[in-house]
Design a protein around this motif. Sequence first.
Motif: not given
Length: 464
Positions: A114-116, A120-126, A132-134, A277-278
């Motif tokens: 996960g990276t902010i 209010g926004k965070l992306s998750v690299k799978q 993308d999350l909010e 790196n977050i």
Amino acid sequence: MADTFDLIILGSGPGGYVAAIRASQLGLKVAIVERERLGGICLNWGCIPTKALLRTSEIYHYMTHADSYGLSCEKPGFDLAKIVDRSRKVAGQLNAGVKGLMKKNKVTVFEGVGTITAKGKLSVKQADKTVDLEAKNIIVATGARARDLPFAKADGTRIWTYRHAMVPTEMPTKLLVIGSGAIGVEFASFYNDMGADVTIVEMLPRILPVEDEEVSAFMDKALTKQGITLMTGTGLEKLESGVGGVKASIKGKDGTVTTHEFSHAIVAIGIVPNTENIGLEALGVETDRGHIKTNGYGQTNVDGIWAIGDVTGAPWLAHKASHEGIIAVEKIAGGTPHQMDKGNIPGCTYSRPQVASVGMTEAKAKEAGYTLKVGKFPFIGNGKAIALGEAEGFVKTVFDAKTGELLGAHMVGAEVTELIQGYVIARQLETTEAELMETVFAHPTLSEMMHESVLGAYGRTIHM
């Protein structure tokens, strides 16, 4: 289109997953992001599996000393692979339990890095995609990792971190433990009880340096009696790993550097917060030597960004992280929780003997200007301790002579990690010596020593 939540938690250790459960209880829609295994370091590689190992070494110690209890146990032995396997199964069972708790509490789990990316926004690299999350609020609970020696990185073969030390493929014959905090002393205790020749190197003047000086002195004598070599006030100048072991150049108190050979070395010199790196730098989140700065509710200087656990600094303890998580979530949900009081966080070392404490040491209380009343009661004066064959140790209490406030409590001996909670509750309730003296303690129990220590601070000891 981004998935939307009320709260996103980055990290699923004892801070993150507990915060997620409490948030769900309060009616929030929650997502939790984890790059490795649910439960974090504590459950998978720290608190729990190490206690499984220490339980094994404790039982092995009793087997090798069976005669003291009128029992016979000829030629006790062990299977290292089975010891490690049991520890890993314990961790696996609890990892599965956390998965069940997430499902039960309707917490959405995202596995990945996960990276902010913005407020209010965070992306998750799978593995195959990025999600993308909010959310209005994000809690950073990314924990910490072991600190490496700058001149000798852990290789997993001869130079170990705590992770390597939990899954050894061979038993060390001669082990060097670098650092005498809780982690270092616990591993020293485990490997010593399993038959390794153990040496602890500590740059500070005494082992377990955050503990009360009398506790440190007692542990010094106890571990030395068990056969552990303690080298305090010494520095590690060089550590070289080879095929057959490691060579350590150690600078003594007199400045002389000597070379020693060991089969393995465990590096236990502290932790590094996982804050790189977050996305914190881009948002302007304030840090101090890598640790995120927060207030008593877990709020950072950036609105909507919160932080809990090891990333926020000492004490680096699982129960501190969990409590911080609950406070932060209740604040997010509009409640009025109390602020974190670090003076009421107990510390525990699960060595043999165990160490536990809460509040100020005697020295710190004196430095703060208090006039003190100090009580101390030994295990040898307690019937249950003698019956258990565990008559070494003591309980120490430190009171404000003017108000009767319990400023601190310090214990060393069998099962003190269980006993300490009584004093933690007393401090939380702002109990004075009067209430503690008037409390009835069951007999025969180890907890009676807690009572006697309080009585001792006021000249009223019964059994000594």
